[in-house]
Write a protein that holds these residues in place. Structure first.
Motif, PDB file in Angstrom:
ATOM      1  N   ASN A  69      -8.286  13.746   3.945  1.00  0.00           N
ATOM      2  CA  ASN A  69      -8.022  14.433   5.204  1.00  0.00           C
ATOM      3  C   ASN A  69      -8.771  15.766   5.216  1.00  0.00           C
ATOM      4  OD1 ASN A  69      -7.016  15.715   7.433  1.00  0.00           O
ATOM      5  ND2 ASN A  69      -4.858  15.287   6.996  1.00  0.00           N
ATOM      6  N   GLN A  70      -9.867  15.779   5.985  1.00  0.00           N
ATOM      7  CA  GLN A  70     -10.724  16.983   6.000  1.00  0.00           C
ATOM      8  C   GLN A  70      -9.984  18.204   6.544  1.00  0.00           C
ATOM      9  OE1 GLN A  70     -13.291  16.068   4.518  1.00  0.00           O
ATOM     10  NE2 GLN A  70     -14.112  14.131   5.285  1.00  0.00           N
TER      11      GLN A  70
ATOM     12  N   LEU B  38      -5.156  21.487  -2.929  1.00  0.00           N
ATOM     13  CA  LEU B  38      -5.369  22.323  -4.126  1.00  0.00           C
ATOM     14  C   LEU B  38      -6.365  21.637  -5.051  1.00  0.00           C
ATOM     15  CD1 LEU B  38      -4.510  24.835  -5.801  1.00  0.00           C
ATOM     16  CD2 LEU B  38      -2.744  23.410  -6.841  1.00  0.00           C
ATOM     17  N   PHE B  39      -6.227  20.322  -5.188  1.00  0.00           N
ATOM     18  CA  PHE B  39      -7.107  19.575  -6.089  1.00  0.00           C
ATOM     19  C   PHE B  39      -8.063  18.693  -5.290  1.00  0.00           C
ATOM     20  CE2 PHE B  39      -3.344  20.419  -8.762  1.00  0.00           C
ATOM     21  CZ  PHE B  39      -3.973  21.039  -9.834  1.00  0.00           C
ATOM     22  N   THR B  40      -9.256  18.474  -5.840  1.00  0.00           N
ATOM     23  CA  THR B  40     -10.232  17.614  -5.164  1.00  0.00           C
ATOM     24  C   THR B  40      -9.760  16.166  -5.238  1.00  0.00           C
ATOM     25  OG1 THR B  40     -11.481  17.155  -7.178  1.00  0.00           O
ATOM     26  CG2 THR B  40     -12.130  19.119  -5.921  1.00  0.00           C
ATOM     27  N   LEU B  41     -10.394  15.335  -4.430  1.00  0.00           N
ATOM     28  CA  LEU B  41     -10.075  13.911  -4.446  1.00  0.00           C
ATOM     29  C   LEU B  41     -10.275  13.338  -5.854  1.00  0.00           C
ATOM     30  CD1 LEU B  41      -9.494  11.217  -2.970  1.00  0.00           C
ATOM     31  CD2 LEU B  41     -11.948  11.069  -2.519  1.00  0.00           C
ATOM     32  N   GLU B  42     -11.383  13.731  -6.490  1.00  0.00           N
ATOM     33  CA  GLU B  42     -11.703  13.206  -7.827  1.00  0.00           C
ATOM     34  C   GLU B  42     -10.623  13.617  -8.829  1.00  0.00           C
ATOM     35  OE1 GLU B  42     -13.916  14.780  -5.806  1.00  0.00           O
ATOM     36  OE2 GLU B  42     -14.889  12.885  -5.277  1.00  0.00           O
ATOM     37  N   GLU B  43     -10.175  14.876  -8.729  1.00  0.00           N
ATOM     38  CA  GLU B  43      -9.131  15.340  -9.655  1.00  0.00           C
ATOM     39  C   GLU B  43      -7.838  14.558  -9.438  1.00  0.00           C
ATOM     40  OE1 GLU B  43     -10.003  20.058 -10.449  1.00  0.00           O
ATOM     41  OE2 GLU B  43      -9.402  19.507  -8.431  1.00  0.00           O
ATOM     42  N   ARG B  44      -7.482  14.374  -8.156  1.00  0.00           N
ATOM     43  CA  ARG B  44      -6.236  13.661  -7.849  1.00  0.00           C
ATOM     44  C   ARG B  44      -6.298  12.223  -8.338  1.00  0.00           C
ATOM     45  NH1 ARG B  44      -5.598  14.648  -1.748  1.00  0.00           N
ATOM     46  NH2 ARG B  44      -7.663  15.555  -1.812  1.00  0.00           N
ATOM     47  N   MET B  45      -7.480  11.622  -8.234  1.00  0.00           N
ATOM     48  CA  MET B  45      -7.679  10.252  -8.728  1.00  0.00           C
ATOM     49  C   MET B  45      -7.494  10.204 -10.245  1.00  0.00           C
ATOM     50  SD  MET B  45      -9.866   7.695  -7.071  1.00  0.00           S
ATOM     51  CE  MET B  45      -9.682   7.195  -5.430  1.00  0.00           C
ATOM     52  N   GLU B  46      -8.100  11.188 -10.932  1.00  0.00           N
ATOM     53  CA  GLU B  46      -7.990  11.240 -12.388  1.00  0.00           C
ATOM     54  C   GLU B  46      -6.536  11.389 -12.824  1.00  0.00           C
ATOM     55  OE1 GLU B  46     -10.123  10.568 -14.852  1.00  0.00           O
ATOM     56  OE2 GLU B  46     -11.285   9.973 -13.098  1.00  0.00           O
TER      57      GLU B  46
ATOM     58  N   LEU C   1       0.845  -1.196   0.000  1.00  0.00           N
ATOM     59  CA  LEU C   1       0.000   0.000   0.000  1.00  0.00           C
ATOM     60  C   LEU C   1       0.884   1.250   0.000  1.00  0.00           C
ATOM     61  CD1 LEU C   1      -2.612   1.653   0.639  1.00  0.00           C
ATOM     62  CD2 LEU C   1      -2.284   1.030   3.046  1.00  0.00           C
ATOM     63  N   TYR C   2       0.664   2.113  -0.986  1.00  0.00           N
ATOM     64  CA  TYR C   2       1.404   3.385  -1.045  1.00  0.00           C
ATOM     65  C   TYR C   2       0.392   4.510  -0.785  1.00  0.00           C
ATOM     66  CZ  TYR C   2       4.506   7.017  -3.072  1.00  0.00           C
ATOM     67  OH  TYR C   2       5.286   8.133  -3.295  1.00  0.00           O
ATOM     68  N   PRO C   3       0.361   5.014   0.453  1.00  0.00           N
ATOM     69  CA  PRO C   3      -0.602   6.061   0.790  1.00  0.00           C
ATOM     70  C   PRO C   3       0.016   7.451   0.650  1.00  0.00           C
ATOM     71  CG  PRO C   3       0.416   5.245   2.793  1.00  0.00           C
ATOM     72  CD  PRO C   3       1.145   4.583   1.639  1.00  0.00           C
ATOM     73  N   GLY C   4      -0.825   8.434   0.423  1.00  0.00           N
ATOM     74  CA  GLY C   4      -0.303   9.799   0.366  1.00  0.00           C
ATOM     75  C   GLY C   4      -1.397  10.777   0.002  1.00  0.00           C
ATOM     76  N   SER C   5      -1.032  12.056  -0.007  1.00  0.00           N
ATOM     77  CA  SER C   5      -2.001  13.082  -0.395  1.00  0.00           C
ATOM     78  C   SER C   5      -2.044  13.220  -1.917  1.00  0.00           C
ATOM     79  CB  SER C   5      -1.618  14.429   0.211  1.00  0.00           C
ATOM     80  OG  SER C   5      -1.351  14.294   1.580  1.00  0.00           O
TER      81      SER C   5
ATOM     82  N   ILE D  15      -5.896   2.020  -7.868  1.00  0.00           N
ATOM     83  CA  ILE D  15      -6.023   3.346  -7.252  1.00  0.00           C
ATOM     84  C   ILE D  15      -7.257   3.371  -6.363  1.00  0.00           C
ATOM     85  CG2 ILE D  15      -6.156   5.830  -7.697  1.00  0.00           C
ATOM     86  CD1 ILE D  15      -3.735   4.561  -8.996  1.00  0.00           C
ATOM     87  N   GLU D  16      -7.065   3.803  -5.128  1.00  0.00           N
ATOM     88  CA  GLU D  16      -8.194   3.879  -4.193  1.00  0.00           C
ATOM     89  C   GLU D  16      -8.075   5.162  -3.370  1.00  0.00           C
ATOM     90  OE1 GLU D  16      -8.382   0.372  -1.728  1.00  0.00           O
ATOM     91  OE2 GLU D  16      -8.808  -0.927  -3.440  1.00  0.00           O
ATOM     92  N   SER D  17      -9.018   5.344  -2.444  1.00  0.00           N
ATOM     93  CA  SER D  17      -8.890   6.434  -1.474  1.00  0.00           C
ATOM     94  C   SER D  17      -9.330   5.878  -0.127  1.00  0.00           C
ATOM     95  CB  SER D  17      -9.765   7.614  -1.874  1.00  0.00           C
ATOM     96  OG  SER D  17     -11.112   7.233  -1.856  1.00  0.00           O
ATOM     97  N   PHE D  18      -8.939   6.550   0.945  1.00  0.00           N
ATOM     98  CA  PHE D  18      -9.317   6.059   2.274  1.00  0.00           C
ATOM     99  C   PHE D  18      -9.330   7.203   3.269  1.00  0.00           C
ATOM    100  CE2 PHE D  18      -5.497   6.042   5.040  1.00  0.00           C
ATOM    101  CZ  PHE D  18      -4.549   6.454   4.117  1.00  0.00           C
ATOM    102  N   GLN D  19     -10.052   6.963   4.370  1.00  0.00           N
ATOM    103  CA  GLN D  19      -9.928   7.869   5.501  1.00  0.00           C
ATOM    104  C   GLN D  19      -9.857   7.031   6.764  1.00  0.00           C
ATOM    105  OE1 GLN D  19     -13.254  10.594   5.651  1.00  0.00           O
ATOM    106  NE2 GLN D  19     -14.534   9.172   4.522  1.00  0.00           N
ATOM    107  N   GLY D  20      -9.396   7.641   7.835  1.00  0.00           N
ATOM    108  CA  GLY D  20      -9.275   6.894   9.084  1.00  0.00           C
ATOM    109  C   GLY D  20      -7.854   6.405   9.293  1.00  0.00           C
TER     110      GLY D  20
END
Ligand code: ADP
Length: 158
Positions: free
Chosen positions: A37-38, A43-51, A4-8, A65-70
């Motif tokens: 991370n609320q 600068l970019f939304t989650l959707e933009e970063r995913m794209e 797992l490679y997590p990051g902003s 590619i995924e996203s997570f919180q917690g």
């Protein structure tokens, strides 16, 4: 083995991609996950970063590619990842990264962190420095994938 490679990834840079290319060779599956991370203004939304991510990693076949919180280790367990991948640039990254790695391992013994160095050409590269340069009109095309370069130009009205 799932890593797992997590990051902003706000936004993804060629340094991130280099770390992903390296990690994808070491593990069966690499899950790149964007931390939601609320409290951190991005600068970019989650959707933009995913794209951006999806558009830049077409050449890496064993990546998801995924996203997570917690809590990171809870999420790692949930997706069956035994390894967390983080990138190290300079000594300045080390203290924070080591603290996180030790804390995560104290919370969850089955999850280890490995550190990868990107190519030396990317040692100075971070999302923040790219944003700063782009905001003043500097050319960042050497440092980010072309989809990110276009989005930065648009964001800063160029
Ligand atoms: P954070 O998760 O701290 O918000 P980023 O999303 O910017 O950080 O980066 C995710 C991971 O990638 C971190 O481990 C960071 O150290 C690493 N990283 C970022 N840029 C580079 C680079 N140029 N070379 C190596 N590792 C990098």
């Amino acid at each position: 083995m799932i890593a797992l490679y997590p990051g902003s990834f706000d936004p993804i840079t060629n340094g991130h991609i280099n770390v992903m290319e390296r990690a994808s060779k070491l593990f069966d599956t690499l899950v790149v996950s964007i931390l939601i991370n609320q409290n951190k203004k991005s600068l970019f939304t989650l959707e933009e970063r995913m794209e951006f991510l999806k558009g830049a990693i077409g050449h890496i076949y064993n990546i998801r590619i995924e996203s997570f919180q917690g809590l990171l280790v809870d999420y790692a367990k949930e997706i069956n990842a035994g390894v967390i991948v983080r990138g190290l640039r300079a000594v300045s990254d080390f203290e924070y990264e080591m603290q996180m790695a030790l804390m995560n391992n104290a919370l969850e013994k089955d999850v280890d962190t490995i550190f990868l160095c990107a190519d030396g050409d990317f040692t100075f590269l971070s999302s923040s420095v790219v944003k700063e340069v782009a905001s003043f009109g500097g050319d960042v095309s050497k440092f980010v994938p072309s989809n990110v370069k276009l989005a930065l130009d648009k964001k800063f009205g160029r």
